[in-house]
Design a protein around this motif. Sequence first.
Motif, PDB file in Angstrom:
ATOM      1  N   ASP A 514       0.778  -1.240   0.000  1.00 41.32           N
ATOM      2  CA  ASP A 514       0.000   0.000   0.000  1.00 41.32           C
ATOM      3  C   ASP A 514       0.812   1.294   0.000  1.00 41.32           C
ATOM      4  N   VAL A 515       1.928   1.364   0.739  1.00 42.90           N
ATOM      5  CA  VAL A 515       2.507   2.662   1.088  1.00 42.90           C
ATOM      6  C   VAL A 515       3.592   3.150   0.135  1.00 42.90           C
ATOM      7  N   HIS A 516       4.044   2.296  -0.790  1.00 36.30           N
ATOM      8  CA  HIS A 516       5.049   2.637  -1.812  1.00 36.30           C
ATOM      9  C   HIS A 516       6.462   2.749  -1.255  1.00 36.30           C
ATOM     10  N   TYR A 517       6.707   2.158  -0.099  1.00 41.16           N
ATOM     11  CA  TYR A 517       8.053   1.974   0.434  1.00 41.16           C
ATOM     12  C   TYR A 517       8.027   0.709   1.275  1.00 41.16           C
ATOM     13  N   SER A 518       9.193   0.270   1.718  1.00 40.80           N
ATOM     14  CA  SER A 518       9.275  -1.007   2.434  1.00 40.80           C
ATOM     15  C   SER A 518       9.898  -0.805   3.806  1.00 40.80           C
ATOM     16  N   PHE A 519       9.469  -1.617   4.777  1.00 38.70           N
ATOM     17  CA  PHE A 519      10.062  -1.593   6.114  1.00 38.70           C
ATOM     18  C   PHE A 519       9.695  -2.884   6.839  1.00 38.70           C
ATOM     19  N   VAL A 520      10.444  -3.177   7.894  1.00 37.98           N
ATOM     20  CA  VAL A 520      10.205  -4.391   8.689  1.00 37.98           C
ATOM     21  C   VAL A 520      10.315  -4.025  10.165  1.00 37.98           C
ATOM     22  N   TYR A 521       9.281  -4.364  10.945  1.00 39.95           N
ATOM     23  CA  TYR A 521       9.277  -4.173  12.392  1.00 39.95           C
ATOM     24  C   TYR A 521       9.176  -5.531  13.071  1.00 39.95           C
ATOM     25  N   GLN A 522       9.921  -5.689  14.150  1.00 42.16           N
ATOM     26  CA  GLN A 522       9.783  -6.878  15.008  1.00 42.16           C
ATOM     27  C   GLN A 522       9.163  -6.418  16.318  1.00 42.16           C
ATOM     28  N   ILE A 523       8.036  -7.014  16.696  1.00 42.98           N
ATOM     29  CA  ILE A 523       7.199  -6.472  17.765  1.00 42.98           C
ATOM     30  C   ILE A 523       6.910  -7.562  18.794  1.00 42.98           C
ATOM     31  N   LYS A 524       6.945  -7.164  20.052  1.00 40.67           N
ATOM     32  CA  LYS A 524       6.495  -8.036  21.138  1.00 40.67           C
ATOM     33  C   LYS A 524       5.453  -7.287  21.954  1.00 40.67           C
ATOM     34  N   PRO A 532       2.863 -12.949  22.044  1.00 40.51           N
ATOM     35  CA  PRO A 532       3.243 -13.332  20.684  1.00 40.51           C
ATOM     36  C   PRO A 532       4.368 -12.472  20.143  1.00 40.51           C
ATOM     37  N   GLN A 533       5.135 -13.065  19.266  1.00 38.00           N
ATOM     38  CA  GLN A 533       6.106 -12.317  18.485  1.00 38.00           C
ATOM     39  C   GLN A 533       5.454 -11.980  17.147  1.00 38.00           C
ATOM     40  N   ILE A 534       5.610 -10.736  16.728  1.00 34.34           N
ATOM     41  CA  ILE A 534       4.961 -10.252  15.509  1.00 34.34           C
ATOM     42  C   ILE A 534       6.028  -9.667  14.593  1.00 34.34           C
ATOM     43  N   ARG A 574       1.533   2.110  21.107  1.00 37.11           N
ATOM     44  CA  ARG A 574       2.780   1.350  21.251  1.00 37.11           C
ATOM     45  C   ARG A 574       3.296   1.308  22.681  1.00 37.11           C
ATOM     46  N   ARG A 575       2.598   1.961  23.578  1.00 40.40           N
ATOM     47  CA  ARG A 575       3.013   1.886  24.982  1.00 40.40           C
ATOM     48  C   ARG A 575       2.919   0.450  25.503  1.00 40.40           C
ATOM     49  N   ARG A 576       2.137  -0.378  24.851  1.00 36.69           N
ATOM     50  CA  ARG A 576       1.988  -1.781  25.258  1.00 36.69           C
ATOM     51  C   ARG A 576       2.846  -2.721  24.420  1.00 36.69           C
ATOM     52  N   MET A 577       3.745  -2.144  23.627  1.00 38.06           N
ATOM     53  CA  MET A 577       4.547  -2.974  22.726  1.00 38.06           C
ATOM     54  C   MET A 577       6.018  -2.612  22.819  1.00 38.06           C
ATOM     55  N   SER A 578       6.824  -3.586  22.463  1.00 35.19           N
ATOM     56  CA  SER A 578       8.251  -3.348  22.222  1.00 35.19           C
ATOM     57  C   SER A 578       8.474  -3.482  20.724  1.00 35.19           C
ATOM     58  N   VAL A 579       8.900  -2.396  20.075  1.00 28.93           N
ATOM     59  CA  VAL A 579       9.048  -2.364  18.622  1.00 28.93           C
ATOM     60  C   VAL A 579      10.524  -2.186  18.273  1.00 28.93           C
ATOM     61  N   ARG A 580      11.058  -3.156  17.538  1.00 29.31           N
ATOM     62  CA  ARG A 580      12.437  -3.034  17.047  1.00 29.31           C
ATOM     63  C   ARG A 580      12.415  -2.929  15.535  1.00 29.31           C
ATOM     64  N   TRP A 581      13.118  -1.925  15.017  1.00 29.19           N
ATOM     65  CA  TRP A 581      13.207  -1.763  13.567  1.00 29.19           C
ATOM     66  C   TRP A 581      14.285  -2.673  13.006  1.00 29.19           C
ATOM     67  N   ARG A 582      13.942  -3.396  11.989  1.00 29.50           N
ATOM     68  CA  ARG A 582      14.968  -4.062  11.193  1.00 29.50           C
ATOM     69  C   ARG A 582      15.376  -3.108  10.071  1.00 29.50           C
ATOM     70  N   LYS A 583      16.648  -2.868   9.944  1.00 30.98           N
ATOM     71  CA  LYS A 583      17.105  -1.885   8.967  1.00 30.98           C
ATOM     72  C   LYS A 583      17.563  -2.563   7.681  1.00 30.98           C
ATOM     73  N   PRO A 584      17.253  -1.962   6.548  1.00 31.72           N
ATOM     74  CA  PRO A 584      17.735  -2.512   5.275  1.00 31.72           C
ATOM     75  C   PRO A 584      19.242  -2.358   5.170  1.00 31.72           C
ATOM     76  N   GLU A 585      19.890  -3.359   4.607  1.00 27.34           N
ATOM     77  CA  GLU A 585      21.350  -3.325   4.465  1.00 27.34           C
ATOM     78  C   GLU A 585      21.744  -2.437   3.288  1.00 27.34           C
ATOM     79  N   THR A 586      21.656  -1.148   3.531  1.00 31.67           N
ATOM     80  CA  THR A 586      22.000  -0.175   2.483  1.00 31.67           C
ATOM     81  C   THR A 586      23.231   0.654   2.838  1.00 31.67           C
TER      82      THR A 586
END
Length: 624
Positions: A514-524, A532-534, A574-586
């Motif tokens: 949908d958003v015309h860019y890419s990203f990856v989040y790892q969430i607990k 759950p791990q998301i 997000r106060r109830r989540m732990s969000v870690r960004w996975r960064k693209p290898e650029t």
Amino acid sequence: MVDVLGKGEMTLPMVLAGPVLRHISSDELTFWLVTSCSARFELSLYDESDQCFDILQLDGYQQEIQVGEHCFIQLIHYSPSKPLEQDVLIQYQLKVNGEEITKLIPELCYLDQEKPGFMIKSRADNILHGSCRKPHHASEDGLLAADQVLSKAHLDAVSRPALMIFSGDQIYADDVAGPTLVAIHQLIGRLGLYDENIENELVPDSQTLIAHAYTYYGRKKLLPNCQFTSFNIKGEQPIFSSDSAENHLISLSEMLAMYLLVWSPSCWQLVDCELGLARIPKEHQDTYQSQFKALKEFVLGLTKVQRLMAHLPVYMIFDDHDVTDDWNLTRAWEEAIYSNPLGRRVIGNSLIAYWLCQGWGNQPNRFEELQNDVSLYFGQDGFSQQDELVDRILDWNKWHYSLATSPKILVLDTRTQRWRSESKANKPSGLMDWEALIEMQQELINEPEVILVSPAPVFGVKLIEVIQKIFTFVGRPLMVDAENWMAHPGSANVMLNIFRHKKTPPNFIILSGDVHYSFVYQIKIRFRKHGPQILQVTTSGIKNNFPAKLLNCFDTLNRVLFSSASPLNLLTQRRRMSVRWRKPETGCKSVLYNQSGIGQLILDEEFEKTKALVISRERTTEFK
């Protein structure tokens, strides 16, 4: 053969589009294709040693719908007498009226094969995915990268992708290049696609629409307006809110022709876009030539796209551009468009075309009610009872589906079952209503792991969500496409509570576009034992990009304001989540990746080692 965009005359090819491999399992095999005449099929299946183990006349497994004098949409849904073997290459030969498909389409096979083939994998552990494929966008077609991936792995049971998922905007019905619309109209004439009565003062029928002075780069003048009121801004505004609606598709035949042109190299050989230049207004001729140049590159790659889709099972779900921008974004938008006869017809035509060209092949059994009544709406005399079919298709509520793969895949309809705001008509609707979310939850219970396909990211870029919230507050949600899961409190809270439920799968992967860019989040999820791990994996677009300078600005500000340690997160869900960004290898600090391509998800038994990649023909970028 003729030039790439069709200089000269030729007879109609028997196969206009396809074959596209759709839903497959050990018990089901589905093909979609379009032929220029009524057809009978014979299917032969071959094992890895090239020995034929099944030959079948497909009369009892074929559904044919005629949509033009020389255009027949075909769906073959075959149930073998005994289960097909998994994790081995199965080759096939499809005969169309006695002619082998590989002779009709010589470029259909990979270099070391004489027949196309597929593999029913026991585990969906390698998935290609993406969204947003705009033919005239000035970037490479990500499906060429997908074809490159499959060409290297199509014989290898370990590295071969199990399937491909398109998560929205497979066509852009609301953003059509002038040369594409010219090609659409020529193709309608060559195939004799049926006319329709539109019963509008400016365009009473589809032939008048094609001949109208505003048909090229002027359709905003043909589309309806409505009185909207929003935060001290009053007056008549377009109901169709796309910024690029000057060539918006209107008739059903236009939409069907668009599908043929985005997937079929042979249909481009039936048209000549240069002949259409004479009808283009002078002020738009430079734009036309620029779009024509981009389309030539797109068309050159379609032979490989056709090959890819004949070998790898493809699943699809719509998003807004398959119909129109901002589709069902607010209750006010819905009330305006569905109460207008032309607006209702355009949305209905888009969904009819989606059913016939996309939705039908996902899970054919879900469409039996529509299939049984096909003769009421389609026949040799053209489209009949079209208003009745539009009403029926707008009421249809079975666009979502699930796949009994391992892991289970749930594909969500986030467009037609909206949670509408009761307080203000101009507030964004929730992407799914309470009933749809509860139905989804029932599909999740006691599953060890699940892949959710949500066209819009469930967990998006927080800075952009804040900007959308500000524009919503001032009554202008349409200006910023304020469509995110957190925009509506009801749907946001129910979705988050589903993630927190004790019977929720311990591992979730969410595939989005949908958003015309890419990203990856790892969430607990915090405050829940063994929560759950998301993994939120967003890959967009296949052939589209976000404005680079603006995205770089958003990326920087988002990393500063909403890092994992930022106290601003306490003001959000997000106060109830732990969000870690996975960064693209650029090699830079960016979290958001702005490159057209195809996404690839490679599962690992250790959840955190699951790989998310974006692949173009020149580079592969992993998010770590």
